[in-house]
Structures are given as C-alpha cells and as structure tokens.
Design an enzyme around this catalytic site. Structure first.
Site, PDB file in Angstrom:
ATOM      1  N   ASP A 213      39.337  51.756  40.170  1.00  0.00           N
ATOM      2  CA  ASP A 213      38.582  50.500  40.221  1.00  0.00           C
ATOM      3  C   ASP A 213      37.750  50.393  38.944  1.00  0.00           C
ATOM      4  OD1 ASP A 213      37.703  48.657  42.980  1.00  0.00           O
ATOM      5  OD2 ASP A 213      36.493  48.424  41.169  1.00  0.00           O
TER       6      ASP A 213
ATOM      7  N   TYR B 265      42.846  30.163  43.314  1.00  0.00           N
ATOM      8  CA  TYR B 265      43.248  31.405  44.000  1.00  0.00           C
ATOM      9  C   TYR B 265      44.619  31.225  44.660  1.00  0.00           C
ATOM     10  CZ  TYR B 265      42.804  35.120  47.611  1.00  0.00           C
ATOM     11  OH  TYR B 265      42.993  36.216  48.437  1.00  0.00           O
TER      12      TYR B 265
ATOM     13  N   LYS C 267      48.166  33.073  43.876  1.00  0.00           N
ATOM     14  CA  LYS C 267      48.911  33.843  44.882  1.00  0.00           C
ATOM     15  C   LYS C 267      50.333  33.293  45.033  1.00  0.00           C
ATOM     16  CE  LYS C 267      45.841  36.902  46.132  1.00  0.00           C
ATOM     17  NZ  LYS C 267      46.020  38.317  45.763  1.00  0.00           N
TER      18      LYS C 267
HETATM   19  P1  NAD Z   1      37.401  42.736  47.072  1.00  0.00           P
HETATM   20  O1  NAD Z   1      36.812  41.686  46.188  1.00  0.00           O
HETATM   21  O2  NAD Z   1      36.602  43.228  48.206  1.00  0.00           O
HETATM   22  O3  NAD Z   1      37.845  43.990  46.197  1.00  0.00           O
HETATM   23  C1  NAD Z   1      38.497  43.871  44.983  1.00  0.00           C
HETATM   24  C2  NAD Z   1      38.258  45.150  44.209  1.00  0.00           C
HETATM   25  O4  NAD Z   1      38.921  45.002  42.953  1.00  0.00           O
HETATM   26  C3  NAD Z   1      36.765  45.400  43.900  1.00  0.00           C
HETATM   27  O5  NAD Z   1      36.419  46.720  44.230  1.00  0.00           O
HETATM   28  C4  NAD Z   1      36.643  45.152  42.411  1.00  0.00           C
HETATM   29  O6  NAD Z   1      35.686  45.978  41.778  1.00  0.00           O
HETATM   30  C5  NAD Z   1      38.057  45.496  41.960  1.00  0.00           C
HETATM   31  N1  NAD Z   1      38.378  44.884  40.682  1.00  0.00           N
HETATM   32  C6  NAD Z   1      38.092  43.633  40.254  1.00  0.00           C
HETATM   33  N2  NAD Z   1      38.527  43.453  39.004  1.00  0.00           N
HETATM   34  C7  NAD Z   1      39.112  44.623  38.637  1.00  0.00           C
HETATM   35  C8  NAD Z   1      39.736  45.056  37.450  1.00  0.00           C
HETATM   36  N3  NAD Z   1      39.851  44.274  36.386  1.00  0.00           N
HETATM   37  N4  NAD Z   1      40.224  46.312  37.416  1.00  0.00           N
HETATM   38  C9  NAD Z   1      40.083  47.148  38.473  1.00  0.00           C
HETATM   39  N5  NAD Z   1      39.496  46.783  39.618  1.00  0.00           N
HETATM   40  C10 NAD Z   1      39.010  45.531  39.695  1.00  0.00           C
HETATM   41  O7  NAD Z   1      38.798  42.156  47.565  1.00  0.00           O
HETATM   42  P2  NAD Z   1      39.618  42.582  48.873  1.00  0.00           P
HETATM   43  O8  NAD Z   1      39.152  41.713  49.978  1.00  0.00           O
HETATM   44  O9  NAD Z   1      39.650  44.021  49.027  1.00  0.00           O
HETATM   45  O10 NAD Z   1      41.049  42.020  48.470  1.00  0.00           O
HETATM   46  C11 NAD Z   1      42.017  42.817  47.833  1.00  0.00           C
HETATM   47  C12 NAD Z   1      43.271  41.986  47.640  1.00  0.00           C
HETATM   48  O11 NAD Z   1      43.698  41.446  48.897  1.00  0.00           O
HETATM   49  C13 NAD Z   1      43.088  40.771  46.721  1.00  0.00           C
HETATM   50  O12 NAD Z   1      44.272  40.555  45.994  1.00  0.00           O
HETATM   51  C14 NAD Z   1      42.898  39.630  47.681  1.00  0.00           C
HETATM   52  O13 NAD Z   1      43.307  38.419  47.128  1.00  0.00           O
HETATM   53  C15 NAD Z   1      43.796  40.042  48.827  1.00  0.00           C
HETATM   54  N6  NAD Z   1      43.431  39.400  50.082  1.00  0.00           N
HETATM   55  C16 NAD Z   1      42.258  39.748  50.706  1.00  0.00           C
HETATM   56  C17 NAD Z   1      41.923  39.108  51.898  1.00  0.00           C
HETATM   57  C18 NAD Z   1      40.652  39.444  52.622  1.00  0.00           C
HETATM   58  O14 NAD Z   1      40.307  38.768  53.613  1.00  0.00           O
HETATM   59  N7  NAD Z   1      39.921  40.494  52.225  1.00  0.00           N
HETATM   60  C19 NAD Z   1      42.758  38.123  52.439  1.00  0.00           C
HETATM   61  C20 NAD Z   1      43.912  37.780  51.734  1.00  0.00           C
HETATM   62  C21 NAD Z   1      44.259  38.450  50.575  1.00  0.00           C
HETATM   63  C1  AKB Z   2      39.485  34.480  51.040  1.00  0.00           C
HETATM   64  O1  AKB Z   2      38.811  33.866  51.895  1.00  0.00           O
HETATM   65  O2  AKB Z   2      39.541  34.182  49.842  1.00  0.00           O
HETATM   66  C2  AKB Z   2      40.346  35.626  51.513  1.00  0.00           C
HETATM   67  C3  AKB Z   2      41.731  35.166  51.788  1.00  0.00           C
HETATM   68  C4  AKB Z   2      42.074  34.592  53.099  1.00  0.00           C
HETATM   69  O3  AKB Z   2      42.565  35.244  50.929  1.00  0.00           O
HETATM   70  N1  AKB Z   2      39.728  36.218  52.648  1.00  0.00           N
END
Ligand code: NAD
Ligand code: AKB
Length: 311
Positions: free
Chosen positions: A34, A142, A146
């Site tokens: 990270d 976003y 995606k």
């Molecule tokens: P988050 O924001 O909680 O975590 C993202 C992590 O990536 C953070 O720890 C951040 O420090 C790290 N990061 C950011 N830029 C970086 C870089 N340049 N190099 C290395 N690390 C970096 O996000 P999350 O909720 O854990 O989501 C992870 C993935 O899942 C994302 O692609 C997100 O779009 C996808 N996603 C999440 C959800 C959700 O509800 N959490 C839903 C749909 C999709």
């Molecule tokens: C967001 O709200 O951006 C995420 C997702 C559904 O991708 N939790």
C-alpha cells in the site's frame, strides 16, 4: 504454491482480505502492499511493502523479483472521492490495472483479481434485480473507470489468455475496517453512531435503496471466485454479486430493534445523485450457476453481527 500480493492492502477490503488469504495460504505467502509507510498493526503478521500502484517500474520489479504469481489489485479512488478529483481517479483506477494486466500478459502473474462495482450501472439501467447483461451507461467517473476496466479485463483474457477475475461488489459493510470514500459508506457509519451517540445524519434520503453486502460474504466470494476452476469462469468482465438490499429507513428500523431510541435525520448531499444512478438490487444468477456463489448474510443477519461487534 503461488506467492500472492494484495496491492491497496490497508483499506476496507484489503485489511480483511489479507488476513483471510494469510489464514488460508500461510502468512509468509501473502504480501500486503500500500501507499502507507507502515502496515496497520493488524497486518503485522506477514510481509508488508510500501508501494505506489502508479510507480509502474517499482511494481514490476517487486513482482518479478519476488516471483509473485497472484495479484489482488485494490488500489483505487471510490465513487465519492473520485467525483472530487476526476482526473486523478481516472489515472489511478486505470494505470494500475494496465501495469498488472501487462505483467500477466507477459507471463509473470498467473492470476489477477481486480474489483469492479455496481457503479458500472447507470440511470438507464433497470434498477430492480439488475441483470448481469444489461444497459450500462454509468454517470460517475468512478463508474466509467470500472466499466472501462471490465472491458479491458475481458479483452486481455480473450486476446492474451490472461486469467483475470472480477466481481461487481455492492456496498460493503464491516466493523473491522472503515470505508474509504464511497457513496455506500453511510451504511457503515450509521452503526458506529447508533452505538456511540444514538443519532445519525444520513447523506442519502430515507428511501434510497442500494445493494449491500457484509464483508465476510465479500471476502469468501472473492476467494471462492479465485479458487474456482478456470473453465467455470464464463464471465471475464465482472460478475454481479448480491448480498442484501435496503434503504436508510429500512436499516434504521432494524437498528432500532437494538437501540430503540436511535434517531436518524436526512441531509442528502452530492452523493444522492450518485446513489440515484445505481441499482436498488442485483441479480447474481450467473455467479450462482458458474461457481456456486451464495450469500449468507441478509439484512437482519448483517445488522445483528454489526451491532454485536461494535463496542
Ligand atoms: P479503500 O479506499 O478503503 O482502500 C484502498 C486502499 O488503496 C487504501 O489503503 C489506499 O491507501 C490504497 N491506495 C490508494 N492509492 C494507492 C496507490 N497509488 N498505491 C498503492 N495503494 C494505494 O477502498 P476499498 O473499499 O478497500 O476498495 C478496494 C477496491 O474495491 C477498489 O477498487 C474499489 O473500487 C472496490 N470496491 C469497493 C467497494 C466497497 O464497498 N468497499 C465496493 C465496490 C468496489
Ligand atoms: C462506493 O460507494 O463507491 C463503493 C462501491 C459500491 O463501489 N462502496
């Protein structure tokens, strides 16, 4: 046994995914990576490296030198944060993906997981029980990133044989790690506020239904997808996955069963328009049929586990 790297490991999903993967495959087999200088304490049971997903050469060198054969690429800007910084969101969400897909195309990485989102859908998509294959006209940066990512994953699979797998996660809900700037984040904050102060101001309106999922289901589904035989994976863009679906008002009614005096008020902001463009609920029959997916947590079970574990 392949070495695994989770890039973007310190966020909401990464923290729990790293722990689950280490549990299953051994702590030393799973590299957490990270931007952060140091890993949170919870990830101290295995290797951690500070790595910027945008530093292509460093990422390449680390993966090649350490013979990492599976990558879960989680580094991204989520929906709400991305709307505030669209140029950077596009750059981060796309460039990191190409770095990893190219390493897979060159044969260094054998298997890639890259998460998509319900954000790939848009205002013209059928909102109820949104099908796997349907109209997709996302209206957020976003969602556009995606959707483009999904197209590239499928392209790299079809043209170059890259074994890439993906899920369109709904809003994920967990008590272990905080969310990182999404539109569904209210559905995590609400539990902490219900427990700590007994009231909550919601940035979405009372009747905004969105697809959601408890984190344990999401982590289990992710690992099941990655472990499924390649011939079962018929969809190389991203699979729809359903957990449960609720509005803030419905969630409040469930929380009141635990905190009877809990009070919510509503002050919708710019995130309302994002939520309005997303589905109410998801049809995940393809994931069920292809690799046996089944959610375990409905809304009641999710509320119970959240309320019991937040202190
Ligand atoms: P988050 O924001 O909680 O975590 C993202 C992590 O990536 C953070 O720890 C951040 O420090 C790290 N990061 C950011 N830029 C970086 C870089 N340049 N190099 C290395 N690390 C970096 O996000 P999350 O909720 O854990 O989501 C992870 C993935 O899942 C994302 O692609 C997100 O779009 C996808 N996603 C999440 C959800 C959700 O509800 N959490 C839903 C749909 C999709
Ligand atoms: C967001 O709200 O951006 C995420 C997702 C559904 O991708 N939790």
């Amino acid at each position: 046994m392949s070495k695994i790297m989770v890039l973007g490991s310190c966020g909401q999903i990464g923290t729990e995914l790293v722990l689950a993967l280490r549990n299953k495959f051994g702590a030393n087999m799973v590299f957490a990576a990270d931007l952060h200088q140091e890993a949170p304490q919870i990830l101290n049971n295995g290797p951690y490296i500070q790595l910027d997903a945008l530093e292509k050469q460093k990422v390449r060198t680390f993966i090649i030198d350490n013979k990492i054969e599976q990558v879960y690429l989680l580094a991204a800007l989520l929906s709400a944060t991305a709307e505030k910084n669209p140029d950077f969101a596009w750059k981060l969400n796309m460039e990191g993906l190409f770095t990893i897909l190219d390493l897979a195309k060159e044969g260094y990485i054998k298997k890639v997981f890259w998460p998509s989102s319900i954000a790939v859908f848009g205002p013209t998509t059928p909102a109820d029980k949104t099908p796997q294959h349907t109209i997709m006209e996302p209206s957020t940066v976003y969602g556009i990133s995606k959707q483009a990512g999904e197209r590239w994953c499928e392209y790299y699979h079809n043209k170059f044989g890259v074994d890439v797998r993906s899920i369109r996660y709904p809003g994920l809900i967990s008590y272990k790690s905080p969310p990182g700037g999404g539109t569904t984040d209210y559905a995590v904050d609400i539990f902490f506020k219900a427990k700590s102060v007994g009231n909550f101001t919601c940035f979405l309106s009372a009747d905004t239904a969105l697809p959601m999922m408890f984190m344990d289901d999401a982590i289990r589904g992710t690992i099941e997808l990655m472990e499924a035989p390649a011939e079962n994976i018929k969809i190389r863009s991203a699979y729809n996955l359903a957990g449960c679906s609720f509005t803030p008002a419905e969630l409040t009614a469930e929380i009141k069963l635990f905190v009877p005096n809990f009070h919510i008020d509503y002050q919708p902001d710019y995130r309302q328009a994002i939520a309005d463009s997303w589905p109410n609920s998801i049809d995940d029959s393809h994931a069920q049929k292809d690799w046996g997916w089944k959610a375990q947590y409905d809304t009641k079970a999710l509320v119970k586990v959240m309320m019991e574990n937040i202190h």
